[in-house]
Scaffold this active site. Structure first.
Site, mmCIF file in Angstrom:
data_model
loop_
_atom_site.group_PDB
_atom_site.id
_atom_site.type_symbol
_atom_site.label_atom_id
_atom_site.label_comp_id
_atom_site.label_asym_id
_atom_site.label_seq_id
_atom_site.Cartn_x
_atom_site.Cartn_y
_atom_site.Cartn_z
ATOM 1 C CG ASP A 220 -0.280 -0.192 2.544
ATOM 2 O OD1 ASP A 220 0.933 -0.486 2.563
ATOM 3 O OD2 ASP A 220 -0.959 -0.053 3.580
ATOM 4 C CG ASP A 223 6.225 6.274 6.602
ATOM 5 O OD1 ASP A 223 6.883 7.236 6.207
ATOM 6 O OD2 ASP A 223 5.635 6.270 7.700
ATOM 7 C CG PHE A 272 -1.667 8.895 8.993
ATOM 8 C CD1 PHE A 272 -0.688 7.925 9.221
ATOM 9 C CD2 PHE A 272 -2.996 8.520 9.034
ATOM 10 C CE1 PHE A 272 -1.038 6.609 9.485
ATOM 11 C CE2 PHE A 272 -3.355 7.207 9.300
ATOM 12 C CZ PHE A 272 -2.378 6.252 9.524
ATOM 13 C CG ASP A 279 -5.693 1.072 9.214
ATOM 14 O OD1 ASP A 279 -4.583 1.068 8.647
ATOM 15 O OD2 ASP A 279 -5.845 0.802 10.415
ATOM 16 N NE ARG A 285 -7.945 -1.958 7.238
ATOM 17 C CZ ARG A 285 -6.620 -1.886 7.382
ATOM 18 N NH1 ARG A 285 -5.878 -1.463 6.385
ATOM 19 N NH2 ARG A 285 -6.049 -2.218 8.520
#
Ligand code: 5GP
Length: 308
Positions: A220, A223, A272, A279, A285
């Site tokens: 996904d 980071d 974020f 999520d 989600r």
């Protein structure tokens, strides 16, 4: 006041038309995206006359020539909605051949949310600040990635490994845009802060062996890169024929180890993000777009343990 059709604005010019309200501009954007031809306020209908003079008229917001349909958006105050209902009724009495539809606020908001446009009320999607990547942009990019992978893996049968749970939406859309025979498997990873010193652990392993396979890890978001780094080390030790990474999002600002991202959907700023599988405390989600959180929600994220 204009009576009768006006020249049709050239296509895809939603940002050039002087709309009276931002919701009209957003609606025009959706129509443009779907290639639906529209005209903005092309006709004013006289509704009532008093002593030979025009006393009441109505100019619907949009006309969709291909559907021969007028659209009036009712996204404003309730008082105005009641007035619009009255005007539509008068218009239908006087011009029974004219087709008109009132688009209600709730229909309109869910349409906007579906296609990744704002705004959202507190009730609609509490906690969401703004849409960063719309559903339409996601769809376009995922399609491109699928085409790229299909080209690069021609004559091979890749094994896509989805990293749960964040990559669920991306994985299921991506695989449908890969025009090759392929197989899929899933892993789940969690990172523990504190006692275990931020160690990354596999909480669900693959079902099939990967030895000799052309593996593509579907992530996904990358980071710090710690999760992906550990995952790649584990997978490499199982001797795949090749190992590549396809990540929907790349957030390079906080990167620690250098990790390869062979296919990247979007580079995002150090914020974020949620939606499209990602999520915040297991919520959001199912949003069909990628969005940022409101600052008061963010404070919680920054001061507490990061969600998995
Ligand atoms: P990394 O190990 O690269 O720091 O973190 C990767 C994991 O952290 C991602 O798979 C995801 O679960 C989580 N993560 C990192 N940034 C974000 C973000 O902006 N939003 C969400 N929802 N999860 C994130």
């Amino acid at each position: 006041m204009t009576i009768g059709p006006q020249p049709r604005p050239p296509k895809e010019t939603a940002n050039l038309v002087p709309f009276a309200h931002p919701s009209e501009e957003e609606f025009a954007g959706i129509l443009d995206f779907y290639g639906v031809t529209w005209e903005y306020e092309p006709r004013t209908f006289p509704l009532q006359e008093k002593e030979g003079r025009l006393a009441l008229a109505f100019t619907p917001d949009f006309y969709l020539p291909d559907l021969d349909l007028y659209i009036e958006l009712t996204t404003l105050k309730q008082k105005l909605v009641t007035e619009k209902h009255r005007k539509v009724r008068l218009l239908q009495e006087r011009y029974p051949e004219v087709r008109i539809k009132l688009l209600h606020r709730s229909d309109y908001l869910s349409l906007l949310a579906k296609y990744g446009f704002g705004p959202f009320s507190e009730v609609e999607v509490a906690g969401i600040h703004e849409v960063l990547i719309s559903a339409a942009e996601l769809e376009r990019r995922v399609k491109e990635l699928g085409a790229e992978i299909s080209r690069d893996y021609r004559d091979r049968e890749p094994l896509l490994i989805g990293v749960l749970r964040g990559a669920a939406c991306f994985m299921s859309d991506l695989m449908r845009h890969i025009s090759l025979p392929l197989t899929t498997d899933y892993m789940a990873i969690s990172s523990y802060d504190g006692e275990q010193g931020g160690a990354v652990q596999i909480t669900k392993d693959l079902v099939e062996p990967i030895t000799g396979r052309d593996v593509i890890v579907v992530e996904d978001i990358v980071d710090t890169g710690m999760t992906l780094n550990t995952l790649l080390e584990t997978l490499r030790s199982r001797n795949p024929a090749s190992l590549a990474v396809c990540s929907l999002l790349d957030k390079p600002a906080r990167r620690l180890p250098k990790v390869p991202i062979d296919y990247c959907g979007f580079v995002v700023p150090d914020e974020f993000v949620v939606g499209y599988g990602l999520d915040f405390r297991q919520k959001f989600r199912n949003l069909p777009f990628i969005a940022t959180l409101k600052s008061d929600w963010l404070k919680v994220w920054k001061t507490e343990k990061r969600p998995e």
